[in-house]
Design a protein around this motif. Structure first.
Motif, PDB file in Angstrom:
ATOM      1  N   CYS A 183       0.833  -1.211   0.000  1.00 13.05           N
ATOM      2  CA  CYS A 183       0.000   0.000   0.000  1.00 13.05           C
ATOM      3  C   CYS A 183       0.864   1.257   0.000  1.00 13.05           C
ATOM      4  O   CYS A 183       0.588   2.217  -0.721  1.00 13.05           O
ATOM      5  CB  CYS A 183      -0.933   0.001   1.205  1.00 13.05           C
ATOM      6  N   LEU A 187       0.322   2.903  -3.433  1.00 10.62           N
ATOM      7  CA  LEU A 187      -0.931   3.642  -3.255  1.00 10.62           C
ATOM      8  C   LEU A 187      -0.843   4.817  -2.294  1.00 10.62           C
ATOM      9  O   LEU A 187      -1.875   5.299  -1.837  1.00 10.62           O
ATOM     10  CB  LEU A 187      -2.016   2.686  -2.738  1.00 10.62           C
ATOM     11  N   GLN A 190      -3.241   7.565  -2.535  1.00  8.87           N
ATOM     12  CA  GLN A 190      -4.669   7.232  -2.485  1.00  8.87           C
ATOM     13  C   GLN A 190      -5.143   6.841  -1.097  1.00  8.87           C
ATOM     14  O   GLN A 190      -6.329   6.553  -0.904  1.00  8.87           O
ATOM     15  CB  GLN A 190      -4.954   6.071  -3.450  1.00  8.87           C
ATOM     16  N   THR A 250      -0.201   1.336 -13.569  1.00  8.33           N
ATOM     17  CA  THR A 250      -1.093   2.178 -12.784  1.00  8.33           C
ATOM     18  C   THR A 250      -1.800   1.325 -11.740  1.00  8.33           C
ATOM     19  O   THR A 250      -2.488   0.352 -12.086  1.00  8.33           O
ATOM     20  CB  THR A 250      -2.146   2.858 -13.683  1.00  8.33           C
ATOM     21  N   SER A 252      -4.506   1.145  -8.506  1.00  9.27           N
ATOM     22  CA  SER A 252      -5.623   1.853  -7.875  1.00  9.27           C
ATOM     23  C   SER A 252      -6.172   1.033  -6.715  1.00  9.27           C
ATOM     24  O   SER A 252      -6.160  -0.197  -6.739  1.00  9.27           O
ATOM     25  CB  SER A 252      -6.732   2.128  -8.893  1.00  9.27           C
ATOM     26  N   LEU A 253      -6.640   1.739  -5.708  1.00 11.30           N
ATOM     27  CA  LEU A 253      -7.176   1.104  -4.502  1.00 11.30           C
ATOM     28  C   LEU A 253      -8.671   0.917  -4.647  1.00 11.30           C
ATOM     29  O   LEU A 253      -9.418   1.880  -4.795  1.00 11.30           O
ATOM     30  CB  LEU A 253      -6.866   1.974  -3.283  1.00 11.30           C
TER      31      LEU A 253
END
Length: 266
Positions: A183, A187, A190, A250, A252-253
């Motif tokens: 994470c 991320l 995000q 790319t 994304s969460l």
């Protein structure tokens, strides 16, 4: 959270099939069930700690929530607490064992209360004549996990017999330190603002660091340029010079530590 609402969020979140030009990999990261060390607030790291009865119940409950989801890859850390969780979550699935998904080595703190500082644990071990276990940095953990992730992404063409566009999903049973590192690296922009995504010190402390509840599900979707999928690992390493591959994918969460309580901060 009921089984129905948990299942609907897992099934009907972002699609596991790419709608753009690039294929995607949807990763369902699950932390193992509660262990005796978790219950007793002991830093476990690489130390063995069996699941508690509560941990067994957590894993079985998650299995019920996931029973109607199909994954193309089933992967678990080769540590016993993760392997046991995997068996309980999906008894009929053939999980591959992955040593690179082992928990972060906590060094001298392993086996001592989580509140104990690294220096105090080192002093205690020296007094007791105990050896000091492996201590890993966040960078070292990311290096091994990143290698595994790259191999998984490159393997997309074989998952569905050459169908680049999916679905491609993996159920990954692992540890809090691994999920936290992924994470943080993929991320950080995000994450909820209340969470500090900076590196954790050797003593394991840090205000508002991401808490990963036992048997929670964190879902990350990675969009992969098709160019990568036509290259060998050697070509990727040569072209992108190590981890710079993460500059062109790319991430994304989709869901963060989804569980019945959904607590994300300590």
């Amino acid at each position: 959270m009921s089984k129905e609402s948990l299942f609907s969020r897992l099934m009907f979140g972002k699609s596991s099939r790419s709608t753009g030009k690039n294929p995607i990999m949807r990763l369902f990261f699950v932390r193992h069930g509660e262990t005796e060390a978790n219950r007793d607030k002991i830093a476990a790291g690489r130390m063995h700690s069996p699941l508690t009865e509560n941990g067994i119940r957590q894993a079985k409950a998650l299995g019920v929530a996931l029973e109607n989801l199909a994954f193309q890859r089933y992967v678990t850390s080769d540590m016993e607490r993760a392997r046991k969780t995997a068996q309980l979550v999906s008894p009929s699935s053939a999980f591959s064992l992955e040593s690179r998904l082992r928990e972060m080595g906590k060094g001298a703190r392993e086996g001592y209360p989580k509140v104990m500082m690294h220096e105090d644990a080192t002093r205690m071990r020296n007094l007791e004549g105990k050896t000091i276990p492996l201590l890993e940095s966040d960078d070292q953990v990311w290096e091994r996990v990143s290698d595994w992730l790259i191999e998984l992404l490159v393997d997309i063409p074989t998952i569905n017999k050459g169908n680049f566009m999916g679905p491609h999903s993996a159920l990954v049973i692992t540890h809090a330190g691994i999920i936290r590192t992924v994470c943080s690296r993929l991320l950080s922009g995000q994450m909820p603002k209340a969470i500090d995504t900076s590196r954790v010190g050797v003593n394991g402390t840090g205000k508002n660091h991401l808490s990963i509840p036992n048997c929670s599900v964190t879902i990350i979707t990675i969009s992969v340029p098709r160019e990568i999928l036509t290259l060998s690992l050697e070509d990727i390493e040569r072209k992108y010079q190590g981890n710079t591959i993460w500059d062109i994918v790319t991430a994304s969460l989709d869901e963060l530590t989804l569980t019945t309580n959904n607590t994300v901060c300590k």
